[in-house]
Scaffold this motif. Structure first.
Motif, PDB file in Angstrom:
ATOM      1  N   UNK A   4      25.732 -20.854  -7.687  1.00 50.06           N
ATOM      2  CA  UNK A   4      26.315 -20.796  -9.024  1.00 50.06           C
ATOM      3  C   UNK A   4      25.280 -20.271 -10.023  1.00 50.06           C
ATOM      4  N   UNK A   5      25.722 -19.781 -11.195  1.00 53.04           N
ATOM      5  CA  UNK A   5      24.757 -19.335 -12.212  1.00 53.04           C
ATOM      6  C   UNK A   5      23.777 -20.443 -12.591  1.00 53.04           C
ATOM      7  N   UNK A   7      22.778 -21.544 -15.246  1.00 57.26           N
ATOM      8  CA  UNK A   7      23.178 -22.383 -16.375  1.00 57.26           C
ATOM      9  C   UNK A   7      24.007 -23.587 -15.947  1.00 57.26           C
ATOM     10  N   UNK A   8      24.494 -23.614 -14.702  1.00 62.21           N
ATOM     11  CA  UNK A   8      25.279 -24.748 -14.225  1.00 62.21           C
ATOM     12  C   UNK A   8      24.409 -25.866 -13.668  1.00 62.21           C
ATOM     13  N   UNK A   9      23.123 -25.613 -13.481  1.00 66.37           N
ATOM     14  CA  UNK A   9      22.222 -26.631 -12.936  1.00 66.37           C
ATOM     15  C   UNK A   9      22.006 -27.747 -13.961  1.00 66.37           C
ATOM     16  N   UNK A  10      21.721 -28.959 -13.500  1.00 64.56           N
ATOM     17  CA  UNK A  10      21.463 -30.086 -14.413  1.00 64.56           C
ATOM     18  C   UNK A  10      20.052 -30.020 -14.987  1.00 64.56           C
ATOM     19  N   UNK A  11      19.839 -29.068 -15.886  1.00 61.66           N
ATOM     20  CA  UNK A  11      18.515 -28.793 -16.435  1.00 61.66           C
ATOM     21  C   UNK A  11      18.182 -29.735 -17.592  1.00 61.66           C
ATOM     22  N   UNK A  12      16.985 -30.278 -17.580  1.00 64.15           N
ATOM     23  CA  UNK A  12      16.516 -31.158 -18.650  1.00 64.15           C
ATOM     24  C   UNK A  12      15.060 -30.811 -18.949  1.00 64.15           C
ATOM     25  N   UNK A  13      14.787 -30.353 -20.157  1.00 61.49           N
ATOM     26  CA  UNK A  13      13.411 -30.047 -20.556  1.00 61.49           C
ATOM     27  C   UNK A  13      12.680 -31.338 -20.911  1.00 61.49           C
ATOM     28  N   UNK A  14      11.436 -31.433 -20.467  1.00 66.30           N
ATOM     29  CA  UNK A  14      10.654 -32.658 -20.651  1.00 66.30           C
ATOM     30  C   UNK A  14       9.246 -32.301 -21.110  1.00 66.30           C
ATOM     31  N   UNK A  15       8.738 -33.074 -22.035  1.00 67.13           N
ATOM     32  CA  UNK A  15       7.323 -32.972 -22.390  1.00 67.13           C
ATOM     33  C   UNK A  15       6.778 -34.370 -22.610  1.00 67.13           C
ATOM     34  N   UNK A  16       5.581 -34.589 -22.095  1.00 69.10           N
ATOM     35  CA  UNK A  16       4.872 -35.845 -22.301  1.00 69.10           C
ATOM     36  C   UNK A  16       3.565 -35.562 -23.008  1.00 69.10           C
ATOM     37  N   UNK A  37      19.874 -29.300 -21.244  1.00 69.38           N
ATOM     38  CA  UNK A  37      20.383 -27.957 -21.548  1.00 69.38           C
ATOM     39  C   UNK A  37      21.863 -27.904 -21.208  1.00 69.38           C
ATOM     40  N   UNK A  38      22.613 -27.260 -22.045  1.00 68.40           N
ATOM     41  CA  UNK A  38      24.035 -27.042 -21.829  1.00 68.40           C
ATOM     42  C   UNK A  38      24.296 -25.544 -21.936  1.00 68.40           C
ATOM     43  N   UNK A  39      24.789 -24.942 -20.849  1.00 69.19           N
ATOM     44  CA  UNK A  39      25.023 -23.498 -20.805  1.00 69.19           C
ATOM     45  C   UNK A  39      23.752 -22.722 -21.153  1.00 69.19           C
ATOM     46  N   UNK A 167       9.304 -29.841 -25.820  1.00 73.25           N
ATOM     47  CA  UNK A 167      10.445 -29.856 -24.906  1.00 73.25           C
ATOM     48  C   UNK A 167      11.519 -28.867 -25.364  1.00 73.25           C
ATOM     49  N   UNK A 168      11.807 -28.834 -26.657  1.00 73.37           N
ATOM     50  CA  UNK A 168      12.758 -27.858 -27.192  1.00 73.37           C
ATOM     51  C   UNK A 168      12.245 -26.446 -26.943  1.00 73.37           C
ATOM     52  N   UNK A 169      10.951 -26.242 -27.156  1.00 75.23           N
ATOM     53  CA  UNK A 169      10.364 -24.929 -26.935  1.00 75.23           C
ATOM     54  C   UNK A 169      10.520 -24.469 -25.495  1.00 75.23           C
ATOM     55  N   UNK A 170      10.273 -25.351 -24.540  1.00 73.52           N
ATOM     56  CA  UNK A 170      10.432 -24.994 -23.127  1.00 73.52           C
ATOM     57  C   UNK A 170      11.885 -24.686 -22.801  1.00 73.52           C
ATOM     58  N   UNK A 171      12.793 -25.445 -23.402  1.00 70.34           N
ATOM     59  CA  UNK A 171      14.225 -25.219 -23.164  1.00 70.34           C
ATOM     60  C   UNK A 171      14.652 -23.840 -23.655  1.00 70.34           C
ATOM     61  N   UNK A 172      14.241 -23.465 -24.850  1.00 72.27           N
ATOM     62  CA  UNK A 172      14.589 -22.142 -25.380  1.00 72.27           C
ATOM     63  C   UNK A 172      13.889 -21.026 -24.617  1.00 72.27           C
ATOM     64  N   UNK A 173      12.656 -21.268 -24.236  1.00 68.88           N
ATOM     65  CA  UNK A 173      11.887 -20.235 -23.547  1.00 68.88           C
ATOM     66  C   UNK A 173      12.491 -19.914 -22.182  1.00 68.88           C
TER      67      UNK A 173
END
Length: 216
Positions: A4-5, A7-16, A37-39, A167-173
Motif C-alpha cells: 500500500x502507499x 501514507x497508509x502506514x501507522x507513522x508516528x514522529x517522535x523526539x526525545x 501522521x495522517x495521509x 517531532x513536527x519537523x521530522x513529520x513534515x520532512x
C-alpha cells in the motif's frame, strides 16, 4: 499493507530530549514529543507532549534547553506516568525520527515496554536525496525546504531542539523527502522501509553507495 502507499502506514514522529548519551545507562528523558501522521501530514489533534521529571539534578549542559531547570522539571510528571502514554501511542507504530536510532536508544532504554513495528529515519532518507551535501541537521533541512515557519506554527510556537518542535519537523520532512525520490508511482510501505528503515534491535547502519533506488 506493505504494498500500500506509504501514507497508509501507522507513522508516528517522535523526539526525545535527554540528559545526553555521555550518561550512558543512566541517561534520563527530560521531554517527549509524539506526533501521528495522517495521509502523510502531522495530525496535531492527536499529538502528545510532556516534560518528564528525571527525579534528580540535571547539570547545565550546552545541548540542554535552559527551560529545563530543576524547578520546572520537578513539577513535571515522572517517567512512570508518561510511559503508558508512549506505549499506547507507539506500540505497533512506525516510529519516525531524524537520526531515529538516537531517540530509539534512549526510548528502549528507559521504556522497554514500547514495541514499535518499524523505525523510519529521515536522516537516512536525506542521505539518499542529498548525496554530497553535509548539512543534514533537521533545522538546516527545514530551512532549506522553507518549512521552519510551518513547523513553529504547528508546534504552537515552540523552538528547535524541543521535543514537540523536532517531532513536527521530522513529520513534515518525511513527506517532503519522499516527494523528491524517483518513482513510477506512489511509494509503498515496503519501499519506505527499504530506503529509510533502521533496525529495531541494532545500531546505526551506513547507507550503501550507489544510485538512489527506483521506488514502486
Amino acid at each position: 499493507m506493505h504494498n500500500q502507499p506509504w501514507t497508509t502506514a501507522p507513522l508516528v514522529a517522535v523526539d526525545l530530549e535527554g540528559t545526553g548519551s555521555q550518561d550512558r545507562e543512566t541517561e534520563a528523558i527530560l521531554e517527549v514529543g509524539v506526533v501521528p501522521l495522517d495521509a502523510g501530514r502531522p495530525l496535531m489533534a492527536g499529538s502528545y507532549h510532556s516534560l518528564v521529571n528525571p527525579e534528580r539534578h540535571v547539570p547545565r549542559r550546552s545541548w540542554i534547553s535552559a527551560s529545563f531547570s530543576d524547578d520546572v522539571l520537578a513539577s513535571a510528571p515522572p517517567l512512570d506516568v508518561v510511559t503508558p502514554e508512549l506505549v499506547t501511542r507507539l506500540d505497533g507504530a512506525y516510529i519516525v525520527g531524524h537520526n531515529v536510532l538516537v531517540d530509539w536508544r534512549l526510548l528502549s532504554l528507559r521504556c522497554p515496554g514500547v514495541r514499535p513495528a518499524a523505525l523510519i529515519d529521515t536522516l537516512k532518507l536525506t542521505r539518499l536525496v542529498h548525496r554530497g551535501t553535509r548539512r543534514h541537521s533537521l533545522t538546516a533541512l527545514l530551512a532549506h525546504y522553507q518549512l521552519t515557519d510551518e513547523v513553529t506554527q504547528l508546534a504552537g510556537g515552540g523552538e528547535p531542539h524541543r521535543a514537540l518542535w523536532d517531532a513536527v519537523g521530522a513529520a513534515l520532512l518525511l513527506g517532503t523527502l519522499i516527494a523528491e525520490l524517483p518513482s513510477d508511482g506512489p511509494v509503498s510501505v515496503s519501499k519506505l522501509r527499504e530506503v529509510a528503515g533502521q533496525p529495531i534491535g541494532g545500531g546505526a547502519t551506513e547507507d550503501a553507495p550507489g544510485q538512489i533506488p527506483l521506488l514502486f
